[in-house]
Design a protein around this motif. Structure first.
Motif, short mmCIF file in Angstrom:
data_model
loop_
_atom_site.label_atom_id
_atom_site.label_comp_id
_atom_site.label_asym_id
_atom_site.label_seq_id
_atom_site.Cartn_x
_atom_site.Cartn_y
_atom_site.Cartn_z
N PRO A 272 0.83 -1.21 0.00
CA PRO A 272 0.00 0.00 0.00
C PRO A 272 0.87 1.27 0.00
CG PRO A 272 -0.63 -1.50 1.79
CD PRO A 272 0.69 -1.96 1.27
N VAL A 273 0.49 2.21 -0.84
CA VAL A 273 1.14 3.53 -0.86
C VAL A 273 0.05 4.58 -0.74
CG1 VAL A 273 2.49 5.19 -2.21
CG2 VAL A 273 3.13 2.77 -2.25
N LYS A 285 4.12 16.57 -11.09
CA LYS A 285 5.27 15.78 -10.63
C LYS A 285 4.78 14.65 -9.73
CE LYS A 285 8.28 18.77 -12.16
NZ LYS A 285 8.87 18.40 -13.42
N MET A 286 3.82 14.97 -8.90
CA MET A 286 3.30 13.98 -7.96
C MET A 286 2.59 12.86 -8.73
SD MET A 286 3.40 13.38 -4.83
CE MET A 286 2.76 11.82 -4.27
N VAL A 287 1.84 13.23 -9.74
CA VAL A 287 1.15 12.21 -10.54
C VAL A 287 2.20 11.29 -11.19
CG1 VAL A 287 -0.34 11.82 -12.56
CG2 VAL A 287 -0.96 13.56 -10.87
N SER A 288 3.31 11.85 -11.66
CA SER A 288 4.37 10.99 -12.24
C SER A 288 4.91 10.02 -11.20
CB SER A 288 5.56 11.80 -12.75
OG SER A 288 5.14 12.88 -13.48
N ASN A 289 5.10 10.50 -9.96
CA ASN A 289 5.59 9.60 -8.91
C ASN A 289 4.59 8.49 -8.61
OD1 ASN A 289 6.90 12.53 -7.38
ND2 ASN A 289 8.13 10.92 -8.30
N ILE A 290 3.31 8.82 -8.68
CA ILE A 290 2.28 7.80 -8.44
C ILE A 290 2.35 6.74 -9.55
CG2 ILE A 290 -0.23 7.41 -8.44
CD1 ILE A 290 -0.46 10.17 -6.98
N LYS A 294 2.93 2.75 -9.09
CA LYS A 294 1.90 1.87 -9.66
C LYS A 294 2.55 0.85 -10.60
CE LYS A 294 -2.02 1.85 -10.29
NZ LYS A 294 -2.72 0.68 -9.73
N ALA A 295 3.52 1.32 -11.38
CA ALA A 295 4.17 0.45 -12.36
C ALA A 295 4.91 -0.70 -11.66
CB ALA A 295 5.15 1.26 -13.21
N ARG A 296 5.26 -0.51 -10.38
CA ARG A 296 5.93 -1.59 -9.61
C ARG A 296 4.94 -2.39 -8.79
NH1 ARG A 296 8.86 2.65 -11.70
NH2 ARG A 296 10.92 1.86 -12.25
N GLY A 297 3.65 -2.18 -9.03
CA GLY A 297 2.63 -3.02 -8.39
C GLY A 297 2.02 -2.47 -7.12
N ALA A 298 2.38 -1.23 -6.74
CA ALA A 298 1.82 -0.67 -5.50
C ALA A 298 0.30 -0.50 -5.63
CB ALA A 298 2.46 0.68 -5.20
N HIS A 299 -0.36 -0.62 -4.47
CA HIS A 299 -1.80 -0.35 -4.40
C HIS A 299 -1.93 1.05 -3.83
CE1 HIS A 299 -6.03 -1.39 -4.12
NE2 HIS A 299 -6.03 -0.79 -2.95
N VAL A 300 -2.37 2.01 -4.64
CA VAL A 300 -2.26 3.41 -4.24
C VAL A 300 -3.60 4.02 -3.82
CG1 VAL A 300 -1.56 5.73 -4.98
CG2 VAL A 300 -0.29 3.73 -5.80
N SER A 314 -5.18 7.83 -12.02
CA SER A 314 -3.87 7.22 -11.80
C SER A 314 -3.78 6.39 -10.53
CB SER A 314 -2.77 8.30 -11.76
OG SER A 314 -3.26 9.57 -12.04
N VAL A 315 -4.82 6.39 -9.70
CA VAL A 315 -4.72 5.68 -8.41
C VAL A 315 -5.75 4.56 -8.33
CG1 VAL A 315 -3.85 7.73 -7.22
CG2 VAL A 315 -6.31 7.31 -7.26
N ASP A 316 -5.59 3.69 -7.32
CA ASP A 316 -6.55 2.59 -7.15
C ASP A 316 -7.76 3.05 -6.36
OD1 ASP A 316 -4.96 0.29 -8.28
OD2 ASP A 316 -3.54 1.12 -6.84
N GLU A 317 -7.50 3.87 -5.35
CA GLU A 317 -8.60 4.41 -4.56
C GLU A 317 -8.35 5.90 -4.42
OE1 GLU A 317 -9.96 1.83 -1.72
OE2 GLU A 317 -8.57 0.23 -2.27
N HIS A 318 -9.44 6.64 -4.41
CA HIS A 318 -9.30 8.09 -4.49
C HIS A 318 -10.18 8.75 -3.45
CE1 HIS A 318 -10.12 11.99 -6.92
NE2 HIS A 318 -8.97 12.09 -6.28
N ILE A 319 -9.57 9.60 -2.63
CA ILE A 319 -10.38 10.40 -1.71
C ILE A 319 -10.00 11.87 -1.89
CG2 ILE A 319 -10.82 8.62 0.03
CD1 ILE A 319 -8.56 9.80 1.66
N THR A 320 -10.92 12.74 -1.50
CA THR A 320 -10.65 14.16 -1.73
C THR A 320 -10.87 14.98 -0.46
OG1 THR A 320 -12.91 14.56 -2.43
CG2 THR A 320 -11.31 14.11 -4.17
N ILE A 321 -10.25 16.14 -0.46
CA ILE A 321 -10.52 17.14 0.57
C ILE A 321 -11.05 18.38 -0.16
CG2 ILE A 321 -8.84 16.32 2.26
CD1 ILE A 321 -6.97 18.62 1.18
#
Ligand code: F6R
Length: 365
Positions: A272-273, A285-290, A294-300, A314-321
């Motif tokens: 999990p990340v 830049k942050m989206v590129s890091n995600i 993800k490309a290495r199999g992280a669950h984001v 770009s993510v597996d689960e998404h929450i917002t503020i």
């Protein structure tokens, strides 16, 4: 005394809208921050400071890291932030034109107090930010800015931390106005966004089902990562500390750009990340890091601002503020991380309010 909440921590998490309101009250009127009733330093004295040191421990230190960005951007004075147990033994360069800010919820933390005394001894002016009236920090600091979070019982600090952030914004705005370091309109923009934070925190607290579900997932893991850039970085440090102390799960918080310099080697299938992406200036830049993790199999799990739709792709689960100024997001983005720590801890059956090996106030070295 827990007002129907199962734990003090959950109660204190829910007290944050009030703690924010109370800490702002009487200091912010009609778009102007006035601390002159509490801070006795005259504009002439304030002008003489050529640097700021912020010293604290643990969660208060994380508030200090945000304080550096806030004061540097609003007041344009160089700020160093130190962990109190390091500061007191590193022979810091202190002069009468150094403003030392110590941050301590309890006002009794041994290392923070020692740093305060050392700074005073060296002739620096010390401003204490504390939550306890009559505490050692409140008594010994030259100037005191109280946080009005009310008593914090749970070992894991929540409402004291968000109140410390509010105190820091107030201080930054006050110094900027007195020293004339920013155009009025810019200060007004921040000053007007501040009181909205309380309602925004409330709205995050009302709708946190997805955080709870994610907490149940990570409760099965023994390792995970938090990543962020800019002001999201100190917030992930805080999220990681909170999770460690009450869930006993190992986690590390990284400035996302540092991943490639070593840590990326630890990212493997299913890990999990938790990725914060609330800072407009470094969003892409942050989206590129995600995408990298993800490309290495992280669950984001991605945490972004409402209305920025590109993150959810770009993510597996998404929450917002809710949307606010980039400078103020730390008050909002820490809330889901506090809830994540809380629900992970309860999912693991841990004594949330009294985690093993820890004391609420660390009065010995
Ligand atoms: C973590 C936590 C600690 C304290 C630290 C400083 O949740 O509560 O890291 O922040 O021990 O305590 P104070 O602010 O009382 O000096």
């Amino acid at each position: 005394e827990k007002d129907g909440y199962e734990h003090f921590m959950l109660k204190e998490i829910h007290e944050q809208p009030k703690a924010i309101r109370d800490t702002l009250a009487a200091r912010l009127k009609e778009g102007v921050v006035d601390l002159s009733r509490e801070i006795s330093l005259t504009p002439e004295e304030l002008k003489r400071f050529d640097k700021v040191h912020i010293v604290a421990c643990g969660t208060a230190y994380h508030a200090g890291l945000i304080g550096k960005s806030v004061i540097e951007s609003l007041v344009r004075i160089p700020v160093e932030v130190d962990i109190a147990s390091e500061y007191r033994y590193r022979n810091p360069i202190l002069t009468p034109s150094t403003l030392v800010i110590v941050i301590s919820q309890s006002g009794e933390t041994a290392d923070t107090l020692a740093a305060l005394r050392e700074a005073k001894q060296a002739g620096a002016r010390v401003l204490g930010i504390t939550n306890v009236v009559g505490s050692s920090v409140a008594r010994e600091a030259d100037e005191v800015l109280m946080t009005w979070a009310g008593p914090e019982i749970a070992v894991a600090s929540t409402k004291a931390y968000t109140s410390q952030l509010i105190a820091i914004y107030l201080l930054g705005l006050y110094l900027a106005r007195v020293l004339g370091t920013q155009p009025e309109e810019q200060l007004l923009e921040v000053t007007e966004a501040l009181p909205r934070l309380s309602e925004q925190v409330k709205s995050i607290l009302e709708d946190h089902g997805s955080i709870r579900k994610f907490a149940e997932k990570i409760a099965q893991h023994e390792n995970l990562f938090f990543i962020g850039r800019g002001l999201d970085y100190p917030v992930v440090l805080e999220g990681s500390l909170k999770l460690k102390e009450i869930s006993y799960i190992h986690s590390e918080a990284y400035a996302a750009g540092e991943l490639k310099h070593g840590t990326l080697a630890l990212i493997e299938e299913g890990i999990p990340v938790i990725a914060l992406a609330t800072q407009q200036a470094v969003h892409d830049k942050m989206v590129s890091n995600i995408i990298e993790v993800k490309a290495r199999g992280a669950h984001v799990l991605g945490l972004g601002l409402e209305g920025r739709t590109d993150l959810d792709r770009s993510v597996d689960e998404h929450i917002t503020i809710p949307e606010t100024l980039s400078l103020l997001t730390p008050v909002l983005s820490v809330i889901p991380l506090q809830l994540l720590a809380y629900y992970t801890s309860t999912a693991r059956g841990i004594n949330v309010d009294k985690p093993r090996n820890l004391a609420k106030s660390v009065t010995v070295e």
